[in-house]
Design a protein around this motif. Structure first.
Motif, short mmCIF file in Angstrom:
data_model
loop_
_atom_site.label_atom_id
_atom_site.label_comp_id
_atom_site.label_asym_id
_atom_site.label_seq_id
_atom_site.Cartn_x
_atom_site.Cartn_y
_atom_site.Cartn_z
N LYS A 14 0.76 -1.23 -0.03
CA LYS A 14 -0.12 -0.04 -0.07
C LYS A 14 0.78 1.27 0.13
N GLU A 15 1.96 1.03 0.82
CA GLU A 15 2.77 2.48 0.88
C GLU A 15 3.42 2.80 -0.43
N CYS A 16 3.64 2.03 -1.34
CA CYS A 16 4.14 2.06 -2.85
C CYS A 16 3.32 2.72 -3.59
N SER A 17 2.00 2.99 -3.34
CA SER A 17 1.06 3.35 -4.34
C SER A 17 1.06 4.67 -4.84
N ASP A 18 1.72 5.61 -4.12
CA ASP A 18 2.08 6.95 -4.55
C ASP A 18 3.07 6.87 -5.45
N ASN A 19 4.16 6.24 -5.25
CA ASN A 19 5.23 5.99 -6.05
C ASN A 19 4.87 5.63 -7.47
N TYR A 281 -3.31 -4.35 3.42
CA TYR A 281 -1.86 -4.06 3.25
C TYR A 281 -1.34 -3.64 1.57
N CYS A 282 -2.28 -3.94 0.83
CA CYS A 282 -2.00 -3.79 -0.67
C CYS A 282 -2.96 -2.72 -1.50
N PHE A 283 -2.08 -2.27 -2.53
CA PHE A 283 -3.22 -1.69 -3.46
C PHE A 283 -3.22 -2.35 -4.62
N VAL A 284 -4.27 -2.19 -5.65
CA VAL A 284 -4.70 -3.05 -6.90
C VAL A 284 -4.98 -1.96 -7.68
N ILE A 285 -4.19 -1.79 -8.79
CA ILE A 285 -4.47 -0.77 -10.04
C ILE A 285 -5.04 -1.60 -11.24
N ALA A 300 10.33 0.64 -16.20
CA ALA A 300 10.51 1.84 -15.18
C ALA A 300 9.97 1.58 -13.80
N ILE A 301 9.26 0.41 -13.68
CA ILE A 301 9.11 0.32 -12.06
C ILE A 301 10.11 -0.25 -11.63
N SER A 302 10.73 -1.25 -12.20
CA SER A 302 11.97 -1.83 -11.59
C SER A 302 13.16 -0.88 -11.62
N ASP A 303 12.78 0.21 -12.34
CA ASP A 303 14.02 1.28 -12.24
C ASP A 303 13.97 2.07 -11.16
N GLU A 307 10.42 -3.53 -7.17
CA GLU A 307 10.51 -4.63 -7.57
C GLU A 307 9.38 -5.46 -7.04
N GLU A 308 9.11 -5.24 -5.78
CA GLU A 308 7.69 -6.08 -5.08
C GLU A 308 6.44 -5.97 -5.89
N ILE A 309 6.53 -4.93 -6.86
CA ILE A 309 5.12 -4.71 -7.44
C ILE A 309 4.98 -5.68 -8.48
N ASP A 310 3.59 -6.40 -8.72
CA ASP A 310 3.50 -7.40 -9.49
C ASP A 310 2.62 -6.90 -10.73
N ILE A 311 3.22 -7.05 -12.01
CA ILE A 311 2.46 -6.47 -13.08
C ILE A 311 1.94 -7.81 -13.91
N LYS A 312 0.59 -7.61 -14.05
CA LYS A 312 0.16 -8.87 -14.88
C LYS A 312 -0.93 -8.52 -15.81
N GLU A 313 -0.59 -9.11 -16.99
CA GLU A 313 -1.26 -8.74 -18.29
C GLU A 313 -2.67 -9.73 -17.99
N LEU A 314 -3.78 -9.27 -18.21
CA LEU A 314 -5.12 -9.92 -17.83
C LEU A 314 -5.63 -10.25 -19.41
N GLU A 315 -6.51 -11.48 -19.19
CA GLU A 315 -7.24 -11.63 -20.47
C GLU A 315 -8.20 -10.69 -20.95
#
Lengths: 620, 70
Positions: A14-19, A281-285, A300-303, A307-315
């Protein structure tokens, strides 16, 4: 073309949502959206904190103040500010009120001074108009004058009679037309008539021209000198105030502009937070982004060490098809043609970008209609001049690019038709038609135009079929296939009947048409067979390619004939240039409109679905 | 005599639709100009609307051509 989109879900602490939102905003390639059907039980809509609400109120008030301040400042070219807006936020918040009042005060002063100036200039204009009569000494010494402003000359006669009656014809009248077309009038007479004349005018509701009080006791020349001095002083004062504002703008505008941009970006980010989801504890975008930018987002996210952000392409599901935002991106060749498609509604995601088809078919139809090497070369020269003499990416430059392509096709078809300024090429260079002689073979040209119509309309149905497959709409797919076959069979039947080969083949074709009509009625309802008639009408409509082309050929022919019969070479050339120029103007306007119409009505009507949603990016 | 009737028929075939097209375009054009004054973004739609009745005269032209040359 329509850019391929990906539906993505980003999950993280959750604390990373702003970043994360910051990174998305900096990249400016993603549209954040709510997906209620994708969220699971612990996830709920983001709850805006009290701190965020306070920040929003603070920033909105600050923004309002800055915008008011900027409204008082002149438009000046400013340098880029390298000050970090965050560092000066509190300092400027305290200062903006004072600056606003200061600039408001100067602006009000300028407005008041300008008002005074305008009034004095009006008086000076009145006096200057009569400067010549004031040089006569006797009028300055023993006479008096009454001034008036008339809107219309017709009242002058009545006024003259009034003054004549009182002064016993011992008066002189002078009239001058002022800059605003009103009429300034001065009656000059002996001093003893002053009061009676004024009284009479007042009784007749005629308003005497009034000077400001401070001018009343002054003579004509004193008034003029006084006004000139006063106007000069006012102009200097206005100039000084405007300079003050200009200097203020040069000094402060870059900083305020930079802070305003930062505030706008921050407010957008706070608003975007309302669209995201959260758990304890989490955010979902959720959101959409062009598939080609997915890797860019991940990098850009890993830069940013997230790294703890999970990016998933949905169907992408069937239900999503209607909500996928549409983004159009075209190559350098097709880009200028968006000039003709920008006013069309956005196509839906499963449909096609009309720009590509306009880019392909508009120049071909244009070339087919105009089809003259001489006109083509002239248009090419003009369009190249438009490209090179205008700024890049302007409407003029885009129009130049479009017409240069059209001109190339006009030259190609002109070569095929054997036309160079109409029949001039045949007489001068011995040009011969390769494809068809438009002047003589009218029906052949019409068949050629209709056959192009058959191809274009059939292509429209094929594209509709592809669009139906993309949107998984089987009924629409069936209708498209049936219509395509039906039109093809109808064309074959027409050719067979036209050749007079009646018999088994034509009967079989008629039965196929009847069968397909029944299929169409089942698939599309009772109105579907009407579509067949409409499509036939659409195909015949392509005859305009021949009809308008023929008009152009005939006009060129008449021009050449006329100029040849004049008997004087120079007059002949003059007439030829004039009439060919007229034909060229018509030849540019008419083919453009009709080529567009064939695309918009006959072609796009078959497949284009205009229900696309714009791509609203979260960006600075 | 037949050629005179053919020419007369061709003239009617193109003349009547031409008048009809002109009448329709005058109505659409006037309404379109009014709409454009309020909503300039409609220019594309209005160009299409104005060009639509031209199909009538094109069809008339086809019939006239067939009568004369077919």
């Amino acid at each position: 073309m329509i850019v391929k989109m990906s539906k993505v879900r980003m999950v993280g602490p959750k604390e990373c949502s702003d970043n994360v939102l910051n990174v998305i905003q900096q990249l400016g390639c993603m549209q954040i959206e709510r997906f209620e059907e994708e969220i699971e039980s612990p996830e709920k809509r983001y709850h805006v904190t009290k701190k965020e609400i306070t920040e929003k109120v603070y920033l909105e008030e600050f923004k309002q103040n800055i915008e008011e301040l900027l409204s008082y400042l002149p438009e000046v070219e400013v340098r880029k500010s390298y000050i970090n807006p965050v560092n000066v936020l509190d300092f400027l918040k305290n200062l903006v009120g004072k600056h606003k009042e200061h600039c408001k005060h100067i602006k009000e002063d300028i407005n008041n001074l300008k008002q005074n100036l305008s009034s004095l200039e009006k008086h000076r204009s009145f006096l200057t108009a009569f400067e010549d009569i004031a040089t006569e000494d006797y009028r300055l010494l023993s006479s008096d004058a009454v001034g008036l402003i008339l809107k219309d000359k017709k009242y002058l006669g009545t006024l003259n009679s009034l003054v004549e009656e009182i002064t016993d014809n011992a008066y002189e009248v002078f009239t001058r037309i002022l800059d605003d077309k009103s009429i300034a009038v001065i009656y000059v007479f002996d001093e003893r008539f002053t009061e009676p004349v004024r009284k009479k005018l007042s009784m007749e509701n005629v308003k005497e021209y009034q000077f400001p009080e401070e001018l009343e006791s002054k003579s004509f020349f004193q008034k003029l000198a006084y006004l000139s001095d006063k106007i000069k002083n006012l102009e200097n004062e206005i100039s000084a105030k405007e300079n003050e504002l200009h200097n203020f703008a040069v000094r402060w505008l870059p900083v305020y502009q930079s802070v305003l941009n930062w505030i706008n970006a921050r407010l957008k980010l706070i608003s975007a937070k309302n669209i995201i989801y959260e758990t304890k504890y989490c955010f979902v975008i959720f959101g959409w982004l062009p598939s080609r930018d997915l890797e860019k987002l991940k990098n850009a996210i890993s830069d940013h060490c997230l790294e703890e952000i999970d990016i998933k392409e949905l169907e992408i599901t069937q239900a999503d098809l209607n909500r996928i935002p549409v983004m159009l991106h075209n190559s350098t060749y097709f880009k200028p043609f968006s000039l003709f498609t920008s006013f069309l509604p956005l196509p839906s995601y499963t449909s096609f970008d009309p720009t590509i088809f306009i880019g392909i078919f508009l120049p071909i139809f244009f070339g087919m209609i105009l089809g003259d090497m001489g006109y083509g070369i002239t248009i090419l020269i003009i369009s190249l001049a438009m490209i090179f003499l205008s700024k890049p990416d302007t409407t003029v430059s885009d129009a130049g690019k479009i017409f240069s392509v059209c001109a190339v096709y006009t030259i190609i078809f002109g070569f095929l038709y054997g036309e160079f300024f109409g029949s001039f090429g045949r007489h001068a260079f011995g040009l011969e038609p390769i494809l068809v002689d438009r002047e003589e073979e009218i029906l052949t040209t019409a068949y050629l135009a209709v056959s192009i119509g058959v191809f274009h309309v059939l292509l429209g149905f094929v594209l509709n079929g592809i669009s139906s497959i993309r949107s998984k709409n089987l009924k629409s797919l069936g209708t498209s296939i049936a219509m395509t076959v039906l039109i093809a069979v109808s064309v074959v039947l027409f050719v067979v009947l036209f050749k007079g080969e009646e018999g088994l083949l034509s009967m079989s074709l008629i039965w196929i048409i009847v069968g397909l009509t029944i299929v169409l009625t089942i698939l599309g309802g009772l109105i579907a067979p009407l579509e067949i008639l409409k499509s036939m009408g659409n195909i015949i409509s392509y005859v305009r390619i021949m009809a308008i082309g023929l008009a152009s050929v005939m006009l060129a022919h008449v021009t050449n004939m006329l100029s040849g019969k004049v008997g004087n070479i120079f007059l002949g050339i003059f007439i030829a240039v004039l009439l060919h120029l007229l034909n060229l103007l018509l030849g540019v306007f008419s083919p453009t409109i009709h080529s567009l119409r064939l695309n918009y009505v006959e072609f796009f009507g078959k497949f284009l679905e205009s229900e696309g949603k714009g791509f609203k990016l979260l960006k600075k | 005599m037949e050629i005179v009737w053919k020419a007369f028929a061709a003239a009617l075939a193109i003349g009547i639709p031409a008048l009809a097209t002109a009448w329709a375009q005058s109505k659409i054009g006037a309404a379109g100009a009014g709409a454009l004054a309020e909503k300039p973004e409609l220019r594309g739609t209005i160009i299409i609307l104005v060009a639509i009745p031209e199909t009538m005269v094109i069809l008339g032209f086809v019939v006239a051509s067939l009568l004369l040359f077919g």
